[in-house]
Design a protein around this motif. Structure first.
Motif, PDB file in Angstrom:
ATOM      1  N   SER A 178       1.026  -1.077  -0.445  1.00 12.70           N
ATOM      2  CA  SER A 178      -0.143  -0.111   0.327  1.00 12.70           C
ATOM      3  C   SER A 178       0.835   1.194  -0.099  1.00 12.70           C
ATOM      4  N   THR A 181       2.347   1.813  -3.674  1.00  9.87           N
ATOM      5  CA  THR A 181       0.764   2.387  -4.690  1.00  9.87           C
ATOM      6  C   THR A 181       0.576   3.903  -3.955  1.00  9.87           C
ATOM      7  N   PHE A 256      -4.827   0.374  -3.377  1.00  6.76           N
ATOM      8  CA  PHE A 256      -4.257   0.689  -1.864  1.00  6.76           C
ATOM      9  C   PHE A 256      -5.602   0.497  -0.808  1.00  6.76           C
ATOM     10  N   THR A 257      -6.313   0.736  -0.854  1.00 10.81           N
ATOM     11  CA  THR A 257      -7.863   0.479  -0.520  1.00 10.81           C
ATOM     12  C   THR A 257      -8.154  -1.483  -0.080  1.00 10.81           C
ATOM     13  N   VAL A 259      -5.741  -3.548  -1.166  1.00 10.92           N
ATOM     14  CA  VAL A 259      -4.012  -3.601  -0.120  1.00 10.92           C
ATOM     15  C   VAL A 259      -4.560  -3.660   1.506  1.00 10.92           C
ATOM     16  N   LEU A 260      -4.561  -2.506   2.111  1.00  7.59           N
ATOM     17  CA  LEU A 260      -4.754  -1.870   3.153  1.00  7.59           C
ATOM     18  C   LEU A 260      -6.271  -2.699   4.097  1.00  7.59           C
ATOM     19  N   ASN A 303      -3.376   5.460   5.837  1.00  4.79           N
ATOM     20  CA  ASN A 303      -4.175   6.324   5.469  1.00  4.79           C
ATOM     21  C   ASN A 303      -4.083   7.352   5.780  1.00  4.79           C
TER      22      ASN A 303
END
Ligand code: ATP
Length: 595
Positions: A178, A181, A256-257, A259-260, A303
């Motif tokens: 993340s 990314t 990103f969202t 995987v995180l 985030n």
């Protein structure tokens, strides 16, 4: 570009002045708070381990209450320190934005007027106000949060390996992906795209301001938004860029969202397997509980890092834009200033071309206004009258020749001295949305109320003050308090009268005033110009007759020069203009008589 943006962040801190230290303190406190916020998770791990070790006899679990209190204290301490951090960064952010606005506003005043002609006011407002505002979010929230957001995963990596390196490694994989990314979203092409996007927002703001200003024209000519092509196209290009921006970020943002938030997908099955194969199965389970509790904290911090990244791109762009204004060269001030001797005004072989224009607006123009005399500039529209007058206050500087006030070149007189010597009354009077008193006092802030009242009386503005609800203290522009064009001009004249400068440059157009207002304005002009050196741009020949000298400007050149009688006798442009004027006057009288 990237280097440039990095430099912009340090430039931003440069605006913070003494508050830079407060920013550093705020960021440090935020880091401390982030570290403390991890303590409750570790304590919970201790509790879970205690419970698992004591099973099935829970009565032997020790220090449960103690750990609970400690976790609570750590959480409270972390929150309190974070609060302190935000206090520091907010204070620093507000002061920094204030400094930016002040410095930009001050710089704008020093710029040549030409800068404002080629830059829409909507764009400038946005550049100063919004850009300064944008940096507030970065300094107040995102910067301290990003310190916490860096500290937490780093400490987490250490912790993750302390408890169980295998699970630690598993947690690290999504974090690393993340972050990668995130960098992809912020770097290279995306950053350039972001600049274009910001530019589109700016264009939209500038065009919207122009559009709102032009509403009367739109209404009168029954036009729609489509007729305001530039506004329409700026809306369309903004909308296109906004969708493009969303599309460009679609894949990295989704990755990103996903995987995180997918750590559990790896962690839970892997934890179960490790529990099964490990000799100390219960111990692994306790570690798993810790990781399950702790990884959302890491996700939250990353985030935050994303938002901080976005805010830093915005702020870098904002500082860059503001820097563009600050880099505009102000009108140069003389190093060894000269002081005007007397009140003569003279243009000596002046040639001036507007920036970007092909033909000069003035070509080799020379004339002199002797001290205490009145010279009128007349001539066809576009002849160069306003341009010639604008060179005296240095709204522009002539490319060739000299403009002299009291024998000194205006470029060698300090702005303060020049403004002290000369009062300007132009057609477009601008009144501020404040009281009439303050509007008049704009000319001389130290003037007393009595002096302002006297100036208002001399400018024939008594009737305006009488009909206003709070007299001279009435605030213009508030509900129901509006002044007509002629009334506004009389207030502007009061301003000039209060200034009492020995030289007056006057644009005497009274086109929008009714006959009653016109007579009053005329009287105010007389008071203002009595005993002064006057350069008057005359649009109506009735006022020109009394001038000591008349200069006819045509196509940027001095076409004729002399007294009213001399020019009539010469039978040139002025004589023709005078004839037309008289015919028009007779026609008007004839019409009134027959009516
Ligand atoms: N800001 C500007 N940028 C470029 N050209 C300009 C600008 N202001 C005026 N001009 C041009 O300079 C020339 C002289 O204009 P100026 O306003 O001095 O004439 P004027 O005699 O005062 O006209 P009017 O009587 O209509 O007010 C014109 O050709 C005009 O188009």
């Amino acid at each position: 570009m990237k280097e440039n943006k990095k430099g912009n962040i340090s430039k931003l801190l440069g605006f913070a002045g003494g508050h830079k230290k407060l920013t550093v303190l705020g960021c440090t406190l935020s880091g401390v708070s982030a570290l403390l916020s991890m303590a409750p998770y570790i304590l919970i791990w201790f509790v879970a381990r205690g419970i698992f070790e004591a099973m099935p006899d829970f009565s032997s679990v020790q220090n449960l209450v103690h750990f609970g209190w400690e976790a609570l204290w750590f959480a409270l301490a972390s929150a309190a320190i974070y609060f302190g951090a935000l206090m520091c960064t907010h204070l620093a952010a507000f002061r920094t934005a204030r400094n930016m606005r002040f410095r930009a506003a001050k710089h704008l005043v020093d710029l040549p007027l030409g800068y404002f002609t080629s830059n829409q006011s909507g764009r400038l407002r946005k550049m100063i106000d919004d850009n300064a505002g944008m940096t507030e979010t970065l300094l107040a929230h995102e910067l301290p949060d990003s310190v916490g957001a860096v500290v937490t995963p780093v400490a987490a990596v250490a912790l993750l390996f302390v408890f169980d390196w295998r699970m630690g490694l598993l947690c690290l994989i999504p974090i690393a992906i993340s972050i990668a990314t995130l960098f992809q979203m912020m770097g290279g092409k995306q950053a350039k795209f972001f600049s274009r996007y910001q530019r589109a927002v700016e264009d939209l703001s500038a065009e919207a301001t122009e559009y709102v200003r032009g509403i009367p024209v739109v209404k009168v000519f029954q036009q729609t938004v489509y007729s305001f092509k530039s506004f329409y196209s700026s809306i369309m290009s903004y909308s296109k860029l906004a969708s493009e921006y969303a599309m460009v970020n679609r894949t990295p943002m989704t990755a990103f969202t996903t995987v995180l938030n997918s750590t559990f997908l790896l962690l839970i099955p892997a934890g179960m397997i490790l529990c099964g194969v490990s000799a100390d199965g219960w111990g692994v389970l306790v570690d798993l509980v810790f990781y399950i509790l702790f990884t959302p904290l890491c996700a939250m911090m990353i985030n935050r890092l994303m938002y901080a990244g976005q805010a830093s791109m915005e702020a870098a762009e904002a500082v860059y834009k503001l820097g563009q204004i600050m880099e505009e060269a102000p009108l140069p001030e003389p190093e060894n200033p000269e002081f005007p001797k007397g009140t003569d005004v003279e243009l000596r072989h002046v040639t001036f071309t507007y920036p970007g224009a092909e033909a000069p607006a003035l070509s080799d123009v020379s004339f002199r206004v002797p001290g205490g005399k009145t010279v009128a500039l007349v001539g066809p529209s576009g002849g160069g009258k306003t341009t010639a007058a604008s060179l005296i206050p240095r709204f522009w500087d002539a490319q060739e020749g000299e403009v002299l006030v009291g024998g000194a070149d205006v470029r060698r007189i300090t702005t303060e001295e020049l403004m002290d010597k000369v009062a300007f009354v132009f057609q477009d009077t601008h009144l501020f949305k404040t009281s009439i008193l303050e509007n008049i006092r704009a000319a001389r802030p130290d003037a007393t109320r009595e002096e302002a009242l006297r100036a208002a009386r001399a400018a024939q503005a008594d009737d305006i003050l009488e009909k206003m609800p709070q007299g001279i203290d009435t605030v213009i522009g508030t509900k129901g308090v509006y002044l007509s064009g002629g009334e506004q001009q009389r207030i502007a004249l009061a301003r000039a009268i209060l200034k009492d400068a020995p030289i007056v440059v006057l644009d005497e157009a009274t086109a929008f005033a009714d006959p009653e207002n016109e007579a009053l304005i005329q009287r105010a002009f007389e008071t203002l110009t009595r005993g002064k050196t006057v350069l008057m741009i005359a649009h109506r020949l009735s006022t020109v007759r009394g001038a000591d000298r008349i200069i006819v400007l045509k196509d940027g050149k001095k076409a004729e020069c002399g007294s009213h009688e001399q020019l009539l006798a010469a039978g040139g442009i002025y004589a023709a203009m005078w004839k037309d004027y008289q015919t028009a006057a007779e026609w008007k009288v004839g019409k009134e008589v027959s009516a």
